[in-house]
Design a protein around this motif. Structure first.
Motif, short mmCIF file in Angstrom:
data_model
loop_
_atom_site.label_atom_id
_atom_site.label_comp_id
_atom_site.label_asym_id
_atom_site.label_seq_id
_atom_site.Cartn_x
_atom_site.Cartn_y
_atom_site.Cartn_z
N GLY A 259 0.80 -1.22 0.00
CA GLY A 259 0.00 0.00 0.00
C GLY A 259 0.83 1.26 0.00
O GLY A 259 0.50 2.24 0.66
N GLY A 260 1.96 1.23 -0.73
CA GLY A 260 2.82 2.42 -0.79
C GLY A 260 3.68 2.61 0.45
O GLY A 260 4.47 3.54 0.54
N GLN A 261 3.53 1.73 1.43
CA GLN A 261 4.31 1.83 2.67
C GLN A 261 5.49 0.88 2.62
O GLN A 261 5.43 -0.20 2.03
N ARG A 262 6.57 1.29 3.28
CA ARG A 262 7.76 0.45 3.37
C ARG A 262 8.10 0.24 4.84
O ARG A 262 8.36 1.21 5.55
N THR A 263 8.03 -0.99 5.29
CA THR A 263 8.31 -1.30 6.70
C THR A 263 9.60 -2.12 6.77
O THR A 263 9.71 -3.16 6.14
N GLU A 264 10.57 -1.63 7.54
CA GLU A 264 11.83 -2.37 7.69
C GLU A 264 11.78 -3.14 9.00
O GLU A 264 11.45 -2.59 10.05
N VAL A 265 12.05 -4.43 8.92
CA VAL A 265 12.01 -5.29 10.10
C VAL A 265 13.41 -5.86 10.31
O VAL A 265 13.98 -6.47 9.41
N PRO A 266 14.00 -5.64 11.50
CA PRO A 266 15.39 -6.07 11.72
C PRO A 266 15.56 -7.58 11.72
O PRO A 266 14.63 -8.32 12.03
N HIS A 296 1.31 -8.12 9.26
CA HIS A 296 2.44 -8.39 8.38
C HIS A 296 3.77 -8.05 9.02
O HIS A 296 4.77 -8.71 8.77
N ALA A 297 3.78 -7.04 9.88
CA ALA A 297 5.02 -6.69 10.60
C ALA A 297 5.40 -7.81 11.58
O ALA A 297 6.57 -8.18 11.69
N GLN A 298 4.40 -8.36 12.27
CA GLN A 298 4.67 -9.49 13.19
C GLN A 298 5.10 -10.72 12.40
O GLN A 298 5.99 -11.46 12.81
N ALA A 299 4.46 -10.93 11.24
CA ALA A 299 4.80 -12.08 10.39
C ALA A 299 6.25 -11.97 9.92
O ALA A 299 6.98 -12.97 9.92
N ALA A 300 6.67 -10.77 9.54
CA ALA A 300 8.05 -10.56 9.08
C ALA A 300 9.03 -10.76 10.24
O ALA A 300 10.12 -11.30 10.05
N TRP A 301 8.64 -10.33 11.44
CA TRP A 301 9.49 -10.53 12.61
C TRP A 301 9.71 -12.03 12.86
O TRP A 301 10.83 -12.48 13.02
N LEU A 302 8.60 -12.78 12.83
CA LEU A 302 8.70 -14.24 13.03
C LEU A 302 9.56 -14.86 11.93
O LEU A 302 10.42 -15.71 12.20
N ALA A 303 9.33 -14.43 10.69
CA ALA A 303 10.06 -15.01 9.55
C ALA A 303 11.56 -14.74 9.67
O ALA A 303 12.39 -15.60 9.39
N ASN A 304 11.92 -13.53 10.13
CA ASN A 304 13.34 -13.21 10.34
C ASN A 304 13.94 -14.08 11.44
O ASN A 304 15.09 -14.52 11.33
N GLN A 305 13.17 -14.30 12.51
CA GLN A 305 13.67 -15.13 13.61
C GLN A 305 13.91 -16.56 13.13
O GLN A 305 14.94 -17.17 13.42
N LYS A 327 8.20 -20.08 17.64
CA LYS A 327 6.76 -19.78 17.73
C LYS A 327 6.41 -19.17 19.09
O LYS A 327 5.62 -18.22 19.18
N ALA A 328 7.01 -19.68 20.14
CA ALA A 328 6.75 -19.15 21.49
C ALA A 328 7.21 -17.69 21.58
O ALA A 328 6.57 -16.87 22.25
N ARG A 329 8.29 -17.37 20.89
CA ARG A 329 8.80 -15.99 20.91
C ARG A 329 7.84 -15.04 20.20
O ARG A 329 7.74 -13.88 20.55
N LEU A 330 7.14 -15.56 19.18
CA LEU A 330 6.15 -14.71 18.47
C LEU A 330 5.04 -14.30 19.43
O LEU A 330 4.61 -13.16 19.44
N ALA A 331 4.58 -15.26 20.23
CA ALA A 331 3.50 -14.98 21.19
C ALA A 331 3.93 -13.87 22.15
O ALA A 331 3.17 -12.93 22.44
N GLN A 332 5.19 -13.96 22.63
CA GLN A 332 5.72 -12.92 23.53
C GLN A 332 5.82 -11.58 22.80
O GLN A 332 5.42 -10.54 23.30
N HIS A 333 6.36 -11.64 21.58
CA HIS A 333 6.58 -10.43 20.78
C HIS A 333 5.23 -9.74 20.45
O HIS A 333 5.10 -8.53 20.59
N ALA A 334 4.26 -10.57 20.05
CA ALA A 334 2.95 -10.02 19.69
C ALA A 334 2.20 -9.52 20.92
O ALA A 334 1.44 -8.57 20.86
N GLY A 335 2.45 -10.24 22.05
CA GLY A 335 1.75 -9.87 23.28
C GLY A 335 2.30 -8.57 23.85
O GLY A 335 1.58 -7.77 24.40
#
Length: 335
Positions: A259-266, A296-305, A327-335
């Protein structure tokens, strides 16, 4: 409609044999570094003679195969359309998918005579992977591998870019794409490799078609695709191909375009030992997260991990324990 599968993918069935070699050994074998090169049975025999005596790790492989297994390990439901031969490697590949909880056309069809595809992965001390792929039976992958009923009952339909090199495989991927589109299933693809862009661009263009929902590629592939080194220009061009583009940049993490946005995920901070399977893992983890209610930002974070975990070890897959930790880290990150 109830979705029976989170992900339906079509791609090559390859059994990976991975070897650790020096740059000198790689040169003496005449293997092009960092690239995927298609080889015939004669060349494969010559390479096997070169690595005779070296320890090989054997795993199920194939780019989209790695992606569906990653998604299934995280708890998603996946179906994989592919082709193997009636040999020991074919049986190994089928059993590997089943053991990982992936549904497949291989349980419904009798394998053909011949040799199952295999990929010799040479990993050098700088963690780069150079692949020599003997397609074998998967060269003849065709539309008979598709299960139209299951395509229609999936959330996402995923095409492996390597199929652009195979006329019958590309035709099958595109027939599946049409079925998925008719059923309102999200469309996804990966550009797979620079060699595919250089030599099979028309096939990849056909996969992109009038646009995808998700496109996965790495920075080097995007540079070749766009004919530019400039990240802004690359983002401008790539964002026209799909609603969501994931551009992976190794240690620099990834860029998500939408959508014209650029999100950088470390990226996850890891010491890379072996980059084989990183992109496949990224796609599988990302698609798992987006089909399970994550942004999508959380998904990219999980994918990078997950990709970080896979490059910090040898081999293209993670253990179920490692995946459970991610997967457990995603729950913490999202929470």
């Amino acid at each position: 409609m109830t979705h029976h599968y989170d992900l339906y993918a079509i791609g090559n069935a390859l059994v990976d044999s991975e070897y650790e070699v020096s740059d000198q050994q790689l040169q003496s074998m005449g293997v092009e570094k960092r690239h995927m090169t298609l080889i015939d049975a004669e060349r494969r025999a010559a390479l096997l003679a070169h690595v005779h005596g070296l320890h090989a790790r054997r795993t199920g492989g194939g780019s989209a195969g790695n992606t569906v297994v990653a998604l299934a390990q995280l708890g998603g439901r996946a179906f994989y359309s592919c082709r193997v031969a009636d040999d020991e490697l074919g049986a190994f590949y089928r059993e590997d998918l089943i053991a990982n909880g992936v549904a497949t056309n291989l349980t419904h069809t009798k394998p053909i005579e011949g040799q199952t595809g295999s990929c010799m992965v040479m990993v050098t001390p700088d963690a780069e992977r150079s692949m020599s792929t003997f397609l074998g039976a998967t060269a003849d992958l065709d539309h008979t591998a598709l299960h139209p009923h299951d395509v229609a009952r999936s959330r996402v339909y995923y095409m492996e870019g390597y199929l652009a090199a195979s006329p019958t495989g590309l035709d099958a991927a595109l027939q599946g794409r049409a079925m998925a589109k008719d059923a309102g299933v999200a469309l996804a693809a990966t550009l797979s490799d620079m060699s595919m862009i250089n030599f099979c661009r028309a096939g990849l263009d056909a996969m992109v078609g009038d646009g995808l929902d998700f496109l996965f590629c790495n920075e080097e592939e995007s540079q070749v695709w766009c004919g530019s080194q400039d990240l802004d220009e690359i983002c401008r061009q790539m964002s026209q191909l799909a609603r969501t583009v994931c551009l992976t940049r190794s240690a620099k993490g990834c860029v998500v375009l939408e959508g014209g946005q650029r999100t950088e995920v470390p990226a996850a901070s890891v010491k890379a030992l072996d980059t084989n399977g990183a992109g496949d893992m990224f796609a599988g983890a990302f698609l798992y997260a987006v089909t399970h209610g994550h942004s999508h930002a959380q998904a990219a974070w999980l994918a990078n991990q997950a990709a970080g975990r896979v490059v910090s070890q040898y081999g293209n897959r993670l253990s179920n324990e490692a995946m459970a930790e991610v997967k457990a880290r995603l729950a913490q990150h999202a929470g």
